[in-house]
Design a protein around this motif. Sequence first.
Motif, mmCIF file in Angstrom:
data_model
loop_
_atom_site.group_PDB
_atom_site.id
_atom_site.type_symbol
_atom_site.label_atom_id
_atom_site.label_comp_id
_atom_site.label_asym_id
_atom_site.label_seq_id
_atom_site.Cartn_x
_atom_site.Cartn_y
_atom_site.Cartn_z
ATOM 1 N N ARG A 138 11.743 1.496 7.634
ATOM 2 C CA ARG A 138 10.833 1.891 6.557
ATOM 3 C C ARG A 138 10.389 0.659 5.768
ATOM 4 N NH1 ARG A 138 7.459 3.116 3.532
ATOM 5 N NH2 ARG A 138 6.518 2.963 5.575
ATOM 6 N N TYR A 139 11.340 -0.234 5.460
ATOM 7 C CA TYR A 139 11.012 -1.462 4.734
ATOM 8 C C TYR A 139 10.083 -2.364 5.555
ATOM 9 C CZ TYR A 139 14.936 -0.334 1.614
ATOM 10 O OH TYR A 139 15.783 0.277 0.731
ATOM 11 N N ARG A 140 10.213 -2.290 6.863
ATOM 12 C CA ARG A 140 9.461 -3.186 7.741
ATOM 13 C C ARG A 140 8.022 -2.748 7.941
ATOM 14 N NH1 ARG A 140 14.962 -3.213 11.315
ATOM 15 N NH2 ARG A 140 16.017 -4.782 10.028
ATOM 16 N N ASN A 141 7.607 -1.723 7.219
ATOM 17 C CA ASN A 141 6.234 -1.230 7.324
ATOM 18 C C ASN A 141 5.450 -1.366 6.028
ATOM 19 O OD1 ASN A 141 5.445 0.273 10.023
ATOM 20 N ND2 ASN A 141 7.633 0.574 9.730
ATOM 21 N N VAL A 142 5.986 -2.099 5.061
ATOM 22 C CA VAL A 142 5.289 -2.154 3.773
ATOM 23 C C VAL A 142 3.895 -2.768 3.908
ATOM 24 C CG1 VAL A 142 7.354 -2.072 2.328
ATOM 25 C CG2 VAL A 142 6.533 -4.294 3.174
ATOM 26 N N ASP A 143 3.733 -3.765 4.776
ATOM 27 C CA ASP A 143 2.400 -4.351 4.956
ATOM 28 C C ASP A 143 1.484 -3.408 5.741
ATOM 29 O OD1 ASP A 143 3.002 -6.595 3.521
ATOM 30 O OD2 ASP A 143 3.316 -7.898 5.253
ATOM 31 N N ARG A 144 2.011 -2.707 6.720
ATOM 32 C CA ARG A 144 1.202 -1.712 7.436
ATOM 33 C C ARG A 144 0.747 -0.622 6.465
ATOM 34 N NH1 ARG A 144 5.324 -2.689 11.210
ATOM 35 N NH2 ARG A 144 4.578 -3.716 13.113
ATOM 36 N N ASP A 145 1.638 -0.190 5.583
ATOM 37 C CA ASP A 145 1.261 0.829 4.601
ATOM 38 C C ASP A 145 0.116 0.325 3.725
ATOM 39 O OD1 ASP A 145 3.429 2.263 5.589
ATOM 40 O OD2 ASP A 145 4.742 1.735 3.919
ATOM 41 N N TRP A 146 0.223 -0.920 3.309
ATOM 42 C CA TRP A 146 -0.812 -1.517 2.454
ATOM 43 C C TRP A 146 -2.163 -1.499 3.159
ATOM 44 C CZ3 TRP A 146 -3.502 -6.302 2.797
ATOM 45 C CH2 TRP A 146 -4.119 -6.728 1.607
ATOM 46 N N GLU A 147 -2.148 -1.766 4.464
ATOM 47 C CA GLU A 147 -3.390 -1.720 5.237
ATOM 48 C C GLU A 147 -3.866 -0.278 5.432
ATOM 49 O OE1 GLU A 147 -2.145 -3.728 8.748
ATOM 50 O OE2 GLU A 147 -2.078 -5.708 7.791
ATOM 51 N N ASP A 148 -2.934 0.620 5.762
ATOM 52 C CA ASP A 148 -3.304 2.011 6.028
ATOM 53 C C ASP A 148 -3.876 2.703 4.796
ATOM 54 O OD1 ASP A 148 -2.396 1.795 8.639
ATOM 55 O OD2 ASP A 148 -0.456 2.750 8.230
ATOM 56 N N LEU A 149 -3.385 2.326 3.618
ATOM 57 C CA LEU A 149 -3.736 3.039 2.387
ATOM 58 C C LEU A 149 -4.824 2.341 1.586
ATOM 59 C CD1 LEU A 149 -0.104 4.023 1.293
ATOM 60 C CD2 LEU A 149 -1.829 5.511 2.340
ATOM 61 N N ALA A 150 -5.576 1.455 2.244
ATOM 62 C CA ALA A 150 -6.620 0.703 1.533
ATOM 63 C C ALA A 150 -7.626 1.615 0.834
ATOM 64 C CB ALA A 150 -7.340 -0.238 2.500
ATOM 65 N N ALA A 151 -7.909 2.763 1.426
ATOM 66 C CA ALA A 151 -8.892 3.680 0.821
ATOM 67 C C ALA A 151 -8.376 4.318 -0.463
ATOM 68 C CB ALA A 151 -9.271 4.766 1.832
ATOM 69 N N TRP A 152 -7.067 4.248 -0.694
ATOM 70 C CA TRP A 152 -6.473 4.841 -1.894
ATOM 71 C C TRP A 152 -6.026 3.768 -2.882
ATOM 72 C CZ3 TRP A 152 -5.928 6.851 2.979
ATOM 73 C CH2 TRP A 152 -6.314 8.174 3.153
ATOM 74 N N ASP A 153 -6.595 2.595 -2.806
ATOM 75 C CA ASP A 153 -6.225 1.500 -3.704
ATOM 76 C C ASP A 153 -6.368 1.940 -5.166
ATOM 77 O OD1 ASP A 153 -5.673 -1.551 -3.807
ATOM 78 O OD2 ASP A 153 -7.299 -1.243 -5.248
ATOM 79 N N GLY A 154 -5.263 1.827 -5.892
ATOM 80 C CA GLY A 154 -5.274 2.178 -7.312
ATOM 81 C C GLY A 154 -5.348 3.650 -7.624
ATOM 82 N N ALA A 155 -5.252 4.514 -6.629
ATOM 83 C CA ALA A 155 -5.488 5.947 -6.839
ATOM 84 C C ALA A 155 -4.341 6.610 -7.591
ATOM 85 C CB ALA A 155 -5.689 6.641 -5.498
ATOM 86 N N PRO A 156 -4.658 7.442 -8.580
ATOM 87 C CA PRO A 156 -3.616 8.208 -9.265
ATOM 88 C C PRO A 156 -3.207 9.435 -8.464
ATOM 89 C CG PRO A 156 -5.748 8.759 -10.185
ATOM 90 C CD PRO A 156 -5.991 7.689 -9.141
ATOM 91 N N VAL A 157 -2.014 9.929 -8.741
ATOM 92 C CA VAL A 157 -1.560 11.233 -8.236
ATOM 93 C C VAL A 157 -1.784 12.233 -9.362
ATOM 94 C CG1 VAL A 157 0.404 12.594 -7.451
ATOM 95 C CG2 VAL A 157 0.119 10.246 -6.638
ATOM 96 N N ARG A 158 -2.666 13.202 -9.134
ATOM 97 C CA ARG A 158 -3.132 14.052 -10.227
ATOM 98 C C ARG A 158 -2.362 15.354 -10.382
ATOM 99 N NH1 ARG A 158 -7.486 11.813 -12.350
ATOM 100 N NH2 ARG A 158 -8.702 10.322 -11.107
ATOM 101 N N GLN A 159 -1.572 15.729 -9.387
ATOM 102 C CA GLN A 159 -0.835 16.985 -9.484
ATOM 103 C C GLN A 159 0.218 16.915 -10.604
ATOM 104 O OE1 GLN A 159 -1.622 15.309 -6.674
ATOM 105 N NE2 GLN A 159 -1.175 16.533 -4.846
ATOM 106 N N PRO A 160 0.709 18.068 -11.050
ATOM 107 C CA PRO A 160 1.837 18.066 -11.985
ATOM 108 C C PRO A 160 2.980 17.223 -11.434
ATOM 109 C CG PRO A 160 0.955 20.272 -11.753
ATOM 110 C CD PRO A 160 0.262 19.431 -10.722
ATOM 111 N N SER A 161 3.597 16.405 -12.292
ATOM 112 C CA SER A 161 4.619 15.479 -11.819
ATOM 113 C C SER A 161 5.751 15.354 -12.821
ATOM 114 C CB SER A 161 4.009 14.097 -11.542
ATOM 115 O OG SER A 161 3.347 13.592 -12.689
ATOM 116 N N LEU A 162 6.860 14.791 -12.322
ATOM 117 C CA LEU A 162 8.075 14.585 -13.105
ATOM 118 C C LEU A 162 8.707 13.292 -12.639
ATOM 119 C CD1 LEU A 162 10.351 15.836 -15.031
ATOM 120 C CD2 LEU A 162 11.394 16.660 -12.900
ATOM 121 N N PHE A 163 9.250 12.503 -13.567
ATOM 122 C CA PHE A 163 10.016 11.307 -13.204
ATOM 123 C C PHE A 163 11.375 11.340 -13.872
ATOM 124 C CE2 PHE A 163 11.480 6.935 -13.960
ATOM 125 C CZ PHE A 163 11.598 6.524 -12.645
#
Length: 332
Positions: A249-274
Amino acid sequence: MAQGEQAGDVTGDGAGTHRLVEVPGGRIHLVEQGSGPLVLLVHGFPESWYSWRRQLPALAAAGYRAVAIDVRGYGRSSRPGAVEAYRMLAHVGDNVGVVRALGEEKAVVVGHDWGAPIAANSALLRPDVFTAVGLMSVPYSPRGGMRPTEGFAKLGGDEEFYIGYFQRPGRAEAEIEPDVRGWLAGAYASLSGDTMAPEGSPSPFFVARGARMSERFVDGPLPGWLSEAEFDVFAQEFERTGLTGGLNRYRNVDRDWEDLAAWDGAPVRQPSLFIGGQRDSSTTWMRDAIAAFPTTLPGLAGSHLLEDCGHWVQQERAEDVNRLLTEWLANL
């Protein structure tokens, strides 16, 4: 009983059902308890479905169908051999596949540690399926402008940040595999609020050149929230499977960055909890991500840092987490 199901007392608190379900990427092992709206629980590293053993009965008692999965690479779930098989898009696909395999259309998704970004991205990419998202220990941070491995390299200075240390296949495995039990015990204790090293001690998240990560683990008893019998469940699984699936999972952080380029900076709008631990390094390193929640998580209902709590929040402070989680769910 349908094929692939096995009933039994899997949590120590009541009946649960083990199942293997088919998803497009292979198979996912899960444990479910209760009936009602689906709540999908996604663990982190180095853990398993068993990390949610105290949430399953609490959610079931509150009227939910609680389902804790073994993420791909763990336990009895599929363990593909290719490193790239563990990219974020594959994990999101697994989560969608589990919802469908359970005969459901929608779910609330809750994740801890690596499970938190998997949960957040599941909600980001498939808002039609995941109607709300709970994050534990690791706050949501949208995809940004810097390639992740470049950022991690700058963190360490003369030392390596642990995610950089994990990048080369086989390197961390060579440290862990000779003594899986000892490595796991040290990792759990080093990140737990009741057993971690005093403030100011060398961080286990940074590795000196030529050294091993475990050299900075605390050497002592298991944390108070983890009995020997419970530790055996984790240790025996990883002795059987190894940790390569989780490390990939750690070895894919750069692939994730490339795959998710269309969601750069995108918020998660659903109800959430942290929910995080006040003593957890994740909540201090990522304090800026927490401060940005009004922008990145506009549907946030609550952000909670539990006092004297470390990284393993739902295990260290099960009662508090169960209360916060069920109250949030009840108000969705």
